[in-house]
Design an enzyme around this catalytic site. Structure first.
Site, short mmCIF file in Angstrom:
data_model
loop_
_atom_site.label_atom_id
_atom_site.label_comp_id
_atom_site.label_asym_id
_atom_site.label_seq_id
_atom_site.Cartn_x
_atom_site.Cartn_y
_atom_site.Cartn_z
N ALA A 44 12.08 20.25 -12.36
CA ALA A 44 13.39 20.76 -12.11
C ALA A 44 13.39 22.01 -11.57
CB ALA A 44 14.40 20.47 -13.33
N LEU A 93 9.24 13.13 0.41
CA LEU A 93 10.73 12.48 0.65
C LEU A 93 11.71 13.45 0.39
CD1 LEU A 93 10.02 9.49 -1.51
CD2 LEU A 93 10.42 9.39 0.73
N GLU A 126 13.97 1.17 -5.18
CA GLU A 126 12.87 0.95 -6.07
C GLU A 126 12.50 2.01 -7.03
OE1 GLU A 126 10.78 0.95 -2.28
OE2 GLU A 126 8.85 1.64 -3.45
N LYS A 128 10.74 5.47 -8.35
CA LYS A 128 9.85 6.41 -7.84
C LYS A 128 8.94 6.91 -9.06
CE LYS A 128 9.91 11.12 -5.55
NZ LYS A 128 8.78 11.76 -6.53
N ARG A 149 -3.49 12.62 -0.89
CA ARG A 149 -2.42 13.00 0.13
C ARG A 149 -2.75 14.28 0.95
NH1 ARG A 149 4.01 13.82 -0.75
NH2 ARG A 149 3.07 15.45 -2.56
N GLU A 184 0.90 4.65 -5.27
CA GLU A 184 0.91 5.61 -6.23
C GLU A 184 -0.19 5.21 -7.57
OE1 GLU A 184 2.75 8.01 -5.22
OE2 GLU A 184 3.28 9.24 -7.22
N LYS A 300 14.94 2.83 0.84
CA LYS A 300 14.39 2.81 2.22
C LYS A 300 15.44 1.82 3.23
CE LYS A 300 9.98 3.51 0.16
NZ LYS A 300 8.56 2.90 -0.32
N LYS A 324 16.66 11.55 -7.42
CA LYS A 324 16.12 11.88 -8.74
C LYS A 324 17.18 11.73 -10.03
CE LYS A 324 12.34 14.22 -7.90
NZ LYS A 324 12.26 15.50 -7.46
#
Ligand code: IVH
Length: 329
Positions: A44, A93, A126, A128, A149, A184, A300, A324
């Site tokens: 946060a 994102l 979906e 996260k 990544r 992920e 998406k 979020k």
């Protein structure tokens, strides 16, 4: 001037100093989170600093730094791993925090595409997953490379490690000759508790949360250590391809499932922002009982031809956003 100084009160000189401070702070936070798997800021707080940085840049566009945190994804690959240059960048994102941000997201896309009002526009929604992203390259059905990544352009070669994860197939049938599957790596809560108990019993290092445990377990120079760690993988995207997977996001995910990947069962199709927000609430209600950490819901654009037309900003797609959850207390 303090961290809390209101944006409107910042002079140009103060703004410049504040942008330098935020670049340093966020740069160090990225290294701690992505390279050392040991975050020094809460998610946060990180999001808050990033938004503050962006707001200052919007007010003083001329002061935006060449090394602006707004244009950065992740962190440079750690020493010790081979490096992999991604054929298709692995991006981040944009975030939505309020319901209103979801309504704006839909409106922004409609405007960009010039859709007449009343034109239907569908989205997938979906969870996260709170883990670390991985790109798996299949050539003629064989897993030939796995990469983290990294900084989005260059990641770490973790092929031997990925091969030890049960839910990552080493061979797939019926796929395009070249296919990069992205998703992920994460750790379930029960596996995380058992791992920490084992680590304590063996005098090893314990992990602060399942995300760090997953990242620390995948990013091992010795793949035999990864093999002993209970990792799992959800597929939700793709990189380089020799042939399209489908015409829609939803069908593409179904194909990944048919190839043998785990895809998230809470993935659904929504007609617009009201349905997206309703699905977000439904997932939020289940959050505590899923058995793994999620930190929001990703929307998406379903039509892949529209995703192509929308394209990307510097580090984020225009066709997707992460809504979020408020920080867990
Ligand atoms: S889609 C072009 N879907 O969130 C970006 N990302 O904050 C495509 N993540 O780097 C990413 N769950 O590591 C996507 N269902 C999901 C996700 C997801 C977790 C992660 C991913 C990404 C990060 C961005």
């Amino acid at each position: 001037m303090t961290d809390k100084t209101a944006l409107q009160e910042l002079s140009e000189e103060e703004a410049k100093a504040e942008l330098a401070r935020l670049a340093d702070l966020l740069g160090r936070a990225n290294a701690a989170y992505h390279t050392q798997d040991a975050p020094d800021l809460s998610d946060a707080e990180y999001d808050r600093l990033k938004r503050r940085n962006q707001a200052i840049e919007e007010r003083f566009p001329g002061l935006k730094r060449a090394d602006s945190p707004s244009d950065k994804v992740g962190a440079t690959p750690a020493e010790g791993f081979g490096k992999v240059r991604h054929d298709v960048a692995m991006l981040s994102l944009g975030n939505a925090f309020e319901d209103e941000d979801v309504v704006d997201f839909d409106a922004r896309i409609r405007k960009y595409l010039g859709l007449p009002s009343g034109t239907p526009l569908a989205f997938t929604a979906e969870p996260k997953i709170d883990g670390l992203s991985l790109s798996l390259r299949y050539e003629n059905g064989d897993l030939v490379q796995a990469a983290t990544r990294g900084d989005g352009a260059v990641g770490e070669n973790v092929t031997a490690n990925a091969r030890t994860i049960d839910t990552i197939p080493t061979r797939i049938e019926g796929a395009p000759a070249l296919l990069e599957v992205r998703g992920e790596v994460y750790m379930r809560h029960d596996d995380f508790d058992a791992l920490n108990a084992r680590q304590t019993a063996n005098g090893g290092k314990t992990f602060a949360n399942p995300r760090n445990a997953a990242a620390g377990s995948l990013r091992q120079l010795d793949a035999e250590i990864t093999r002993a760690r209970p990792l799992a993988f959800f597929a939700y995207a793709w990189g380089a391809l020799s042939a399209p997977l489908a015409e829609t996001q939803f069908q593409a995910i179904e194909r990944l499932k048919a190839f043998g990947f785990d895809t998230n069962p809470l993935t659904t199709l929504c007609d617009g922002p009201q349905e997206m927000i309703a699905h977000y609430r439904k997932i939020e209600e289940q959050r505590a009982t899923l058995g793994y950490d999620i930190d929001g819901v990703v929307y998406k654009v379903n039509d892949l031809a529209l995703q192509d037309r929308l394209g990307f900003r510097s580090t984020t797609p225009r066709w997707a956003i992460a809504h979020k959850f408020p920080a867990e207390l």
